[in-house]
Design a protein around this motif. Structure first.
Motif, short mmCIF file in Angstrom:
data_model
loop_
_atom_site.label_atom_id
_atom_site.label_comp_id
_atom_site.label_asym_id
_atom_site.label_seq_id
_atom_site.Cartn_x
_atom_site.Cartn_y
_atom_site.Cartn_z
N ALA A 37 -44.05 125.06 70.58
CA ALA A 37 -44.90 126.07 69.94
C ALA A 37 -44.61 127.48 70.45
O ALA A 37 -45.23 128.45 70.01
CB ALA A 37 -46.37 125.73 70.15
N GLY A 38 -43.66 127.61 71.40
CA GLY A 38 -43.26 128.92 71.87
C GLY A 38 -43.93 129.37 73.16
O GLY A 38 -43.78 130.52 73.57
N TYR A 39 -44.65 128.49 73.82
CA TYR A 39 -45.34 128.82 75.08
C TYR A 39 -44.46 128.45 76.27
O TYR A 39 -43.63 127.56 76.17
CB TYR A 39 -46.68 128.07 75.18
N ALA A 40 -44.66 129.15 77.38
CA ALA A 40 -43.92 128.87 78.60
C ALA A 40 -44.83 129.13 79.80
O ALA A 40 -45.73 129.96 79.72
CB ALA A 40 -42.68 129.77 78.69
N VAL A 63 -52.36 124.22 66.78
CA VAL A 63 -51.98 125.45 67.48
C VAL A 63 -51.84 126.60 66.49
O VAL A 63 -52.31 127.71 66.73
CB VAL A 63 -50.69 125.24 68.31
N ALA A 64 -51.20 126.36 65.35
CA ALA A 64 -51.02 127.41 64.35
C ALA A 64 -52.37 127.91 63.83
O ALA A 64 -52.56 129.13 63.65
CB ALA A 64 -50.16 126.89 63.18
N ARG A 65 -53.31 127.02 63.61
CA ARG A 65 -54.63 127.42 63.15
C ARG A 65 -55.36 128.23 64.22
O ARG A 65 -56.04 129.22 63.91
CB ARG A 65 -55.45 126.21 62.73
N ALA A 66 -55.22 127.83 65.47
CA ALA A 66 -55.83 128.58 66.57
C ALA A 66 -55.22 129.97 66.66
O ALA A 66 -55.94 130.98 66.79
CB ALA A 66 -55.64 127.82 67.89
N GLU A 67 -53.91 130.06 66.57
CA GLU A 67 -53.24 131.36 66.64
C GLU A 67 -53.64 132.25 65.47
O GLU A 67 -53.78 133.48 65.63
CB GLU A 67 -51.73 131.17 66.69
N ALA A 68 -53.85 131.69 64.30
CA ALA A 68 -54.30 132.47 63.15
C ALA A 68 -55.69 133.05 63.41
O ALA A 68 -55.97 134.20 63.04
CB ALA A 68 -54.28 131.62 61.88
N ASP A 120 -46.06 115.99 81.16
CA ASP A 120 -44.76 116.29 80.54
C ASP A 120 -44.80 116.25 79.02
O ASP A 120 -44.14 117.05 78.36
CB ASP A 120 -43.70 115.33 81.06
N GLN A 121 -45.57 115.32 78.47
CA GLN A 121 -45.66 115.23 77.01
C GLN A 121 -46.25 116.52 76.44
O GLN A 121 -45.78 117.04 75.44
CB GLN A 121 -46.49 114.03 76.60
N ALA A 122 -47.27 117.04 77.10
CA ALA A 122 -47.88 118.30 76.64
C ALA A 122 -46.91 119.47 76.80
O ALA A 122 -46.88 120.37 75.96
CB ALA A 122 -49.16 118.58 77.41
N HIS A 123 -46.11 119.45 77.86
CA HIS A 123 -45.14 120.53 78.06
C HIS A 123 -44.21 120.65 76.86
O HIS A 123 -43.89 121.76 76.42
CB HIS A 123 -44.32 120.29 79.33
N ARG A 124 -43.78 119.52 76.33
CA ARG A 124 -42.88 119.54 75.16
C ARG A 124 -43.57 120.17 73.95
O ARG A 124 -42.98 120.96 73.23
CB ARG A 124 -42.38 118.14 74.85
N VAL A 125 -44.83 119.80 73.75
CA VAL A 125 -45.57 120.33 72.60
C VAL A 125 -45.72 121.85 72.73
O VAL A 125 -45.45 122.60 71.79
CB VAL A 125 -46.96 119.67 72.49
N SER A 160 -56.73 137.03 63.64
CA SER A 160 -57.82 137.63 62.87
C SER A 160 -58.81 138.36 63.77
O SER A 160 -59.49 139.28 63.33
CB SER A 160 -58.53 136.57 62.02
N TYR A 161 -58.89 137.96 65.04
CA TYR A 161 -59.79 138.63 65.99
C TYR A 161 -59.14 139.87 66.60
O TYR A 161 -59.80 140.63 67.30
CB TYR A 161 -60.13 137.69 67.15
N GLY A 162 -57.84 140.04 66.40
CA GLY A 162 -57.12 141.15 67.02
C GLY A 162 -56.47 140.78 68.34
O GLY A 162 -56.01 141.65 69.08
N GLY A 163 -56.40 139.49 68.64
CA GLY A 163 -55.78 139.03 69.88
C GLY A 163 -54.29 139.32 69.88
O GLY A 163 -53.64 139.32 68.84
N THR A 164 -53.76 139.57 71.08
CA THR A 164 -52.34 139.91 71.19
C THR A 164 -51.53 138.92 72.01
O THR A 164 -50.30 138.97 72.01
CB THR A 164 -52.18 141.31 71.82
N ARG A 165 -52.18 138.03 72.75
CA ARG A 165 -51.46 137.03 73.55
C ARG A 165 -52.39 135.86 73.81
O ARG A 165 -53.56 136.05 74.11
CB ARG A 165 -51.01 137.64 74.87
#
Length: 138
Positions: free
Chosen positions: A123-126, A90-95, A114-119, A99-104
């Motif tokens: 990572a700060g997503y909701a 996730v951190a690599r994707a966000e980086a 449920d397991q994915a919800h925890r991950v 770099s592309y100028g993405g904002t969200r």
């Protein structure tokens, strides 16, 4: 030691085998090696893999359409979970997005995974309750 790299066309079969054991596949059309190869040909940086001794143990698809940032197919092998691989993907994707100028960024996550919800929460997503995903098979 886990290495992170962009997928290549040669990884298509290994990625499919990995997703068959590590990814949630319900409620989606079947995947194919051709689809993985098309993704990599269109955007060589779109599919990030975590690799352990040449075996795929993690993946995330970084979807950038020039306007929005979308994440798909975050998966970690059951044998490698709870080691920070998902967090690193996730951190690599966000980086990349930054770099592309993405904002969200948004992530496609099944409601009953449920397991994915925890991950994703870690990572700060909701969930965004005011939106629903509308789909049509092509």
């Amino acid at each position: 030691m886990i290495a992170y790299r962009n997928a290549t066309a040669a990884d298509a079969d290994a990625v499919l085998a990995f997703w068959a054991t590590a990814a949630e596949d319900s409620h989606r059309p079947p995947d194919s090696a051709d689809a993985v190869r098309r993704l990599v040909a269109r955007d060589p940086e779109a599919l990030i893999l975590a690799v352990d001794n040449e075996s795929v143990v993690g993946s995330i698809i970084v979807g950038w359409d020039g306007w929005r940032c979308h994440l798909y197919r975050l998966a970690v092998a059951p044998t490698h979970r709870r080691q920070g691989i998902g967090r690193e993907l996730v951190a690599r994707a966000e980086a990349k997005f930054a770099s592309y100028g993405g904002t969200r960024a948004d992530a496609m996550v099944l409601d009953d995974n449920d397991q994915a919800h925890r991950v994703w929460s870690t990572a700060g997503y909701a969930p965004q309750p005011e939106w629903s995903r509308w789909v049509k098979a092509l």
